[in-house]
Design a protein around this motif. Sequence first.
Motif, PDB file in Angstrom:
ATOM      1  N   ILE A 110       1.628  66.916 -65.732  1.00  0.00           N
ATOM      2  CA  ILE A 110       1.386  67.646 -66.972  1.00  0.00           C
ATOM      3  C   ILE A 110      -0.048  68.154 -67.022  1.00  0.00           C
ATOM      4  CG2 ILE A 110       0.832  65.543 -68.256  1.00  0.00           C
ATOM      5  CD1 ILE A 110       2.532  68.778 -69.586  1.00  0.00           C
ATOM      6  N   ASP A 111      -1.000  67.366 -66.509  1.00  0.00           N
ATOM      7  CA  ASP A 111      -2.393  67.806 -66.498  1.00  0.00           C
ATOM      8  C   ASP A 111      -2.582  69.009 -65.582  1.00  0.00           C
ATOM      9  OD1 ASP A 111      -3.105  65.780 -68.250  1.00  0.00           O
ATOM     10  OD2 ASP A 111      -3.609  64.377 -66.643  1.00  0.00           O
ATOM     11  N   ASN A 112      -1.944  68.961 -64.418  1.00  0.00           N
ATOM     12  CA  ASN A 112      -2.045  70.091 -63.491  1.00  0.00           C
ATOM     13  C   ASN A 112      -1.412  71.353 -64.073  1.00  0.00           C
ATOM     14  OD1 ASN A 112      -3.553  69.239 -61.267  1.00  0.00           O
ATOM     15  ND2 ASN A 112      -1.789  68.252 -60.298  1.00  0.00           N
ATOM     16  N   LEU A 113      -0.258  71.195 -64.701  1.00  0.00           N
ATOM     17  CA  LEU A 113       0.417  72.370 -65.257  1.00  0.00           C
ATOM     18  C   LEU A 113      -0.416  73.015 -66.367  1.00  0.00           C
ATOM     19  CD1 LEU A 113       4.121  71.111 -65.414  1.00  0.00           C
ATOM     20  CD2 LEU A 113       3.051  72.582 -63.688  1.00  0.00           C
ATOM     21  N   LEU A 114      -0.973  72.205 -67.238  1.00  0.00           N
ATOM     22  CA  LEU A 114      -1.784  72.767 -68.322  1.00  0.00           C
ATOM     23  C   LEU A 114      -3.078  73.374 -67.793  1.00  0.00           C
ATOM     24  CD1 LEU A 114      -1.248  70.089 -71.123  1.00  0.00           C
ATOM     25  CD2 LEU A 114      -0.259  72.389 -70.954  1.00  0.00           C
ATOM     26  N   ALA A 115      -3.616  72.781 -66.721  1.00  0.00           N
ATOM     27  CA  ALA A 115      -4.814  73.352 -66.102  1.00  0.00           C
ATOM     28  C   ALA A 115      -4.508  74.719 -65.486  1.00  0.00           C
ATOM     29  CB  ALA A 115      -5.355  72.401 -65.035  1.00  0.00           C
ATOM     30  N   THR A 186      11.661  76.961 -62.859  1.00  0.00           N
ATOM     31  CA  THR A 186      12.108  76.542 -64.185  1.00  0.00           C
ATOM     32  C   THR A 186      10.928  76.371 -65.128  1.00  0.00           C
ATOM     33  OG1 THR A 186      13.987  75.388 -63.169  1.00  0.00           O
ATOM     34  CG2 THR A 186      13.434  74.794 -65.441  1.00  0.00           C
ATOM     35  N   ILE A 187       9.852  75.785 -64.626  1.00  0.00           N
ATOM     36  CA  ILE A 187       8.632  75.630 -65.424  1.00  0.00           C
ATOM     37  C   ILE A 187       8.079  77.002 -65.812  1.00  0.00           C
ATOM     38  CG2 ILE A 187       6.217  74.892 -65.328  1.00  0.00           C
ATOM     39  CD1 ILE A 187       7.196  72.541 -63.575  1.00  0.00           C
ATOM     40  N   LEU A 217       6.928  71.225 -71.793  1.00  0.00           N
ATOM     41  CA  LEU A 217       6.845  70.773 -70.405  1.00  0.00           C
ATOM     42  C   LEU A 217       7.086  69.271 -70.297  1.00  0.00           C
ATOM     43  CD1 LEU A 217       3.777  72.850 -69.187  1.00  0.00           C
ATOM     44  CD2 LEU A 217       6.204  73.272 -68.713  1.00  0.00           C
ATOM     45  N   LEU A 218       6.590  68.496 -71.251  1.00  0.00           N
ATOM     46  CA  LEU A 218       6.826  67.052 -71.240  1.00  0.00           C
ATOM     47  C   LEU A 218       8.310  66.740 -71.395  1.00  0.00           C
ATOM     48  CD1 LEU A 218       3.820  65.664 -73.313  1.00  0.00           C
ATOM     49  CD2 LEU A 218       4.291  65.307 -70.881  1.00  0.00           C
ATOM     50  N   LEU A 219       8.984  67.563 -72.192  1.00  0.00           N
ATOM     51  CA  LEU A 219      10.424  67.373 -72.347  1.00  0.00           C
ATOM     52  C   LEU A 219      11.128  67.554 -71.007  1.00  0.00           C
ATOM     53  CD1 LEU A 219      12.753  66.875 -74.325  1.00  0.00           C
ATOM     54  CD2 LEU A 219      12.842  69.356 -74.707  1.00  0.00           C
ATOM     55  N   LEU A 220      10.705  68.550 -70.251  1.00  0.00           N
ATOM     56  CA  LEU A 220      11.285  68.762 -68.927  1.00  0.00           C
ATOM     57  C   LEU A 220      10.929  67.616 -67.985  1.00  0.00           C
ATOM     58  CD1 LEU A 220      12.668  70.496 -66.742  1.00  0.00           C
ATOM     59  CD2 LEU A 220      10.450  71.600 -66.360  1.00  0.00           C
ATOM     60  N   ILE A 221       9.666  67.206 -67.981  1.00  0.00           N
ATOM     61  CA  ILE A 221       9.219  66.145 -67.075  1.00  0.00           C
ATOM     62  C   ILE A 221       9.941  64.840 -67.363  1.00  0.00           C
ATOM     63  CG2 ILE A 221       7.249  64.720 -66.388  1.00  0.00           C
ATOM     64  CD1 ILE A 221       5.488  67.214 -66.880  1.00  0.00           C
ATOM     65  N   PRO A 227       8.292  58.405 -66.067  1.00  0.00           N
ATOM     66  CA  PRO A 227       7.832  57.549 -67.156  1.00  0.00           C
ATOM     67  C   PRO A 227       6.597  58.174 -67.807  1.00  0.00           C
ATOM     68  CG  PRO A 227       7.069  56.669 -65.088  1.00  0.00           C
ATOM     69  CD  PRO A 227       7.970  57.822 -64.746  1.00  0.00           C
ATOM     70  N   PRO A 228       6.296  57.828 -69.069  1.00  0.00           N
ATOM     71  CA  PRO A 228       5.078  58.322 -69.711  1.00  0.00           C
ATOM     72  C   PRO A 228       3.849  57.936 -68.897  1.00  0.00           C
ATOM     73  CG  PRO A 228       6.512  57.309 -71.316  1.00  0.00           C
ATOM     74  CD  PRO A 228       7.079  56.984 -69.963  1.00  0.00           C
ATOM     75  N   ARG A 229       2.907  58.868 -68.752  1.00  0.00           N
ATOM     76  CA  ARG A 229       1.679  58.594 -68.014  1.00  0.00           C
ATOM     77  C   ARG A 229       0.490  59.126 -68.773  1.00  0.00           C
ATOM     78  NH1 ARG A 229       1.488  59.637 -61.708  1.00  0.00           N
ATOM     79  NH2 ARG A 229      -0.664  59.422 -62.420  1.00  0.00           N
ATOM     80  N   ARG A 230      -0.703  58.786 -68.319  1.00  0.00           N
ATOM     81  CA  ARG A 230      -1.898  59.317 -68.954  1.00  0.00           C
ATOM     82  C   ARG A 230      -1.865  60.831 -68.853  1.00  0.00           C
ATOM     83  NH1 ARG A 230      -5.401  61.556 -65.634  1.00  0.00           N
ATOM     84  NH2 ARG A 230      -5.253  61.076 -63.407  1.00  0.00           N
TER      85      ARG A 230
END
Length: 232
Positions: A110-115, A186-187, A217-221, A227-230
């Motif tokens: 998620i951090d990479n995608l938002l970056a 898809t993303i 994106l979190l919904l997809l992940i 699992p939830p991560r930092r």
Amino acid sequence: MVERDTREHDPRDLAPDNAGSTARGPAGRREKNKEDKLRRIKEAARELFVSKGFDDTTIRQIATQAEVGLGTVFIYAANKRDLLFLIANEGLDEVAGAAAAAVDPDAALIDNLLAVFRPHYAFFQRQPELSRLVLREMTFYDSGAQAGSFRKTREALIELLGEAVRLAAERREIAIDETAAFVGWTIFCIYQVELRRWLSDGTVDLESGLDRLRRALLLLIYGLGAPPRRGG
């Protein structure tokens, strides 16, 4: 109605490089003259597309406002849509470079995608009216040199998203049955829908737009079994 190139060129636009009495001076002046004309054409197109609307603006009006011949405009763009993408392509290479450099092999997906998406959102935020036009015209139009350049940038983004997915899968952050490239596509689809929704919002606030994209994106992940991560 398609406007045709009536070849109203300024002769200096097409003069050979060896024209003139000196080896470098005239060529340098011609290049500067071309750059100035291109700048005026883009500024006129940008202003007219926003003030009159894309559909109601003609190439002739753009040429008149830019104070160049009609044929001169056709040197840089095959038609009105191509001219729109000529404007849109400004700065996209820089955005693509910043997005690619932002991917960290050790960061959460998620951090990479938002970056990756942040510089793109910031780019489209600079001129939201034109961004809406570009996204509308790109849906069914992909011919022309400038549209082709825009399409290549889009394809590079999809590949970058696939790479971010591949890195996450290798770390076992996510479990995927599909290829990383397909998940990346898809993303990208989610991003395109969210980008259009965000640009239709009157505020076009960067952080709120990215936050809603993050939720999608979190919904997809999580749907991929992560699992939830930092960072999430």
